[in-house]
Write an enzyme that holds these catalytic residues in place. Sequence first.
Site, PDB file in Angstrom:
ATOM      1  N   TYR A  14     -25.121 -29.505 -34.172  1.00 52.45           N
ATOM      2  CA  TYR A  14     -26.220 -29.360 -33.204  1.00 52.45           C
ATOM      3  C   TYR A  14     -27.525 -29.913 -33.776  1.00 52.45           C
ATOM      4  CZ  TYR A  14     -23.391 -26.272 -30.249  1.00 52.45           C
ATOM      5  OH  TYR A  14     -22.421 -25.762 -29.421  1.00 52.45           O
TER       6      TYR A  14
ATOM      7  N   LYS B  82     -17.041 -29.842 -28.518  1.00 51.37           N
ATOM      8  CA  LYS B  82     -17.510 -30.397 -29.788  1.00 51.37           C
ATOM      9  C   LYS B  82     -16.913 -29.597 -30.928  1.00 51.37           C
ATOM     10  CE  LYS B  82     -19.573 -27.611 -31.575  1.00 51.37           C
ATOM     11  NZ  LYS B  82     -19.169 -26.210 -32.004  1.00 51.37           N
TER      12      LYS B  82
HETATM   13  P1  NAD Z   1     -11.424 -19.308 -30.077  1.00 52.72           P
HETATM   14  O1  NAD Z   1     -10.779 -19.051 -31.373  1.00 52.72           O
HETATM   15  O2  NAD Z   1     -12.136 -18.185 -29.424  1.00 52.72           O
HETATM   16  O3  NAD Z   1     -10.368 -19.882 -29.032  1.00 52.72           O
HETATM   17  C1  NAD Z   1      -9.444 -20.878 -29.386  1.00 52.72           C
HETATM   18  C2  NAD Z   1      -8.303 -20.883 -28.401  1.00 52.72           C
HETATM   19  O4  NAD Z   1      -7.342 -21.836 -28.834  1.00 52.72           O
HETATM   20  C3  NAD Z   1      -7.573 -19.529 -28.300  1.00 52.72           C
HETATM   21  O5  NAD Z   1      -7.281 -19.266 -26.957  1.00 52.72           O
HETATM   22  C4  NAD Z   1      -6.294 -19.761 -29.077  1.00 52.72           C
HETATM   23  O6  NAD Z   1      -5.221 -18.976 -28.611  1.00 52.72           O
HETATM   24  C5  NAD Z   1      -6.040 -21.231 -28.801  1.00 52.72           C
HETATM   25  N1  NAD Z   1      -5.178 -21.863 -29.817  1.00 52.72           N
HETATM   26  C6  NAD Z   1      -4.172 -22.695 -29.541  1.00 52.72           C
HETATM   27  N2  NAD Z   1      -3.565 -23.086 -30.658  1.00 52.72           N
HETATM   28  C7  NAD Z   1      -4.190 -22.485 -31.673  1.00 52.72           C
HETATM   29  C8  NAD Z   1      -4.000 -22.509 -33.076  1.00 52.72           C
HETATM   30  N3  NAD Z   1      -3.054 -23.247 -33.668  1.00 52.72           N
HETATM   31  N4  NAD Z   1      -4.831 -21.759 -33.827  1.00 52.72           N
HETATM   32  C9  NAD Z   1      -5.831 -21.043 -33.276  1.00 52.72           C
HETATM   33  N5  NAD Z   1      -6.062 -20.986 -31.918  1.00 52.72           N
HETATM   34  C10 NAD Z   1      -5.239 -21.702 -31.138  1.00 52.72           C
HETATM   35  O7  NAD Z   1     -12.413 -20.540 -30.298  1.00 52.72           O
HETATM   36  P2  NAD Z   1     -13.638 -20.953 -29.383  1.00 52.72           P
HETATM   37  O8  NAD Z   1     -14.874 -20.354 -29.914  1.00 52.72           O
HETATM   38  O9  NAD Z   1     -13.312 -20.754 -27.957  1.00 52.72           O
HETATM   39  O10 NAD Z   1     -13.744 -22.527 -29.727  1.00 52.72           O
HETATM   40  C11 NAD Z   1     -12.908 -23.481 -29.104  1.00 52.72           C
HETATM   41  C12 NAD Z   1     -13.584 -24.850 -29.178  1.00 52.72           C
HETATM   42  O11 NAD Z   1     -14.826 -24.784 -28.505  1.00 52.72           O
HETATM   43  C13 NAD Z   1     -13.900 -25.333 -30.593  1.00 52.72           C
HETATM   44  O12 NAD Z   1     -13.715 -26.714 -30.675  1.00 52.72           O
HETATM   45  C14 NAD Z   1     -15.374 -25.004 -30.783  1.00 52.72           C
HETATM   46  O13 NAD Z   1     -16.037 -25.866 -31.680  1.00 52.72           O
HETATM   47  C15 NAD Z   1     -15.896 -25.180 -29.380  1.00 52.72           C
HETATM   48  N6  NAD Z   1     -17.053 -24.328 -29.090  1.00 52.72           N
HETATM   49  C16 NAD Z   1     -18.137 -24.883 -28.495  1.00 52.72           C
HETATM   50  C17 NAD Z   1     -19.230 -24.104 -28.180  1.00 52.72           C
HETATM   51  C18 NAD Z   1     -20.398 -24.692 -27.434  1.00 52.72           C
HETATM   52  O14 NAD Z   1     -21.431 -24.035 -27.362  1.00 52.72           O
HETATM   53  N7  NAD Z   1     -20.263 -25.879 -26.885  1.00 52.72           N
HETATM   54  C19 NAD Z   1     -19.236 -22.753 -28.507  1.00 52.72           C
HETATM   55  C20 NAD Z   1     -18.104 -22.208 -29.106  1.00 52.72           C
HETATM   56  C21 NAD Z   1     -17.018 -23.009 -29.384  1.00 52.72           C
END
Ligand code: NAD
Length: 370
Positions: free
Chosen positions: A224, A139
């Site tokens: 949420y 999401k």
């Molecule tokens: P994060 O920044 O920790 O990880 C993002 C990943 O994407 C990294 O591995 C990064 O290297 C990669 N990536 C690839 N291309 C990129 C770019 N152009 N710029 C930045 N990063 C790039 O983020 P996250 O917290 O893991 O979030 C990822 C997704 O998961 C988002 O859509 C977020 O909304 C969602 N999320 C959901 C929950 C949940 O509880 N369901 C919790 C956190 C995040």
Amino acid sequence: MKQLSTNRRDFISTTVSAGVAAGLAQGGFFSAPTYANENKKLGFALVGLGGLATNQIAPGLLTSAHCKLTAIVTGTPEKEKKWADKYGIGRDHIYNYESFDKIASDDSVDVIYIVLPNSMHAEYTIRAAKAGKHVLCEKPMANTAADCRDMIAACKAADRKLAVGYRCQYEPLHLKSMEMAHNKELGAIKMIEAGFGFKIGDPTQWRLKKKLAGGGALMDVGIYALQACRCLLREEPTMITAQETKTDAVKFAEVDESITWLMKFPSGVLAYCSTSYNFNGLNRFNAFTENGFIRMDPAYSYTNNRMETSKGKVELPQQDQFATEMDEFAKCILENKPSKVAGEEGLKDLLAIEAIYKSMETRTTVTVQS
Ligand code: NAD
């Protein structure tokens, strides 16, 4: 440089540590979901090995009943060996963003789980569907409702299932709240107050860049609160009025900082919701009913959420929300059943989110498109 302010994971996990320690001491905190008739495990490929994939999803795959991690997609070569060693992933099952489409001929992969910044969800969902794989997408489903429709169409054309990572729809207390609401155990819901926010850290992160995130707190965590209202009521909002405040115009130059919005539902219920990237402690919903209330606070954490109704506290065994979400999706695929968090559900949230942003911009009450 070490961040001083709270990061998102720390905040969502704030109430976890003591409970986890206590739970582990009792021989395991989470009860793994089980399905009587299925032994097959579906292979999952994770796309984007950031915070969520590393700390929640990959560990969830280890405890899931019907899923296993068989492939990874990463743009960071240093992560390849680390993940391969830790999860026993063979060289042939490691992809980067350029080689991603070759995953089509990887028979170890049944499902591709998109865990990338929001703006990349649409592209990788569509590419995954074209590769013939089922898709679980984090999401918010995409940056726009139009992208959501394209994702749904691509998965339909490829005859693959698409689901959105709405983990709270598998959280036992949320399920209990919804059951009580739908059965009108305390009478019909008359009004809802809901909100989720946290103080965001690193000012350089993608979450603060409009092109990658699509929006700010609303897209990330306000969603949420929106979901909670829609799920408790089983209705879609028709009219929305929203207002934003920005107290740090530099940090939040590109995305929303704090928003309060009011939704009117067909039954006449009003829901007033809020979200912020500027303070901690907002993590709840409160549904006021004819004869009492149903509330959760905290409501959207990974563990240790709390539920109370006007009849008293409700306590239920916890489950790993990600393992359950993935197992339920696997079950839908194995039994060819629709997912309750299918792409259409993500689209409905984006339609409401677009109305919230439009209301903010136009300073008017906006009709939610369908
Ligand atoms: P994060 O920044 O920790 O990880 C993002 C990943 O994407 C990294 O591995 C990064 O290297 C990669 N990536 C690839 N291309 C990129 C770019 N152009 N710029 C930045 N990063 C790039 O983020 P996250 O917290 O893991 O979030 C990822 C997704 O998961 C988002 O859509 C977020 O909304 C969602 N999320 C959901 C929950 C949940 O509880 N369901 C919790 C956190 C995040």
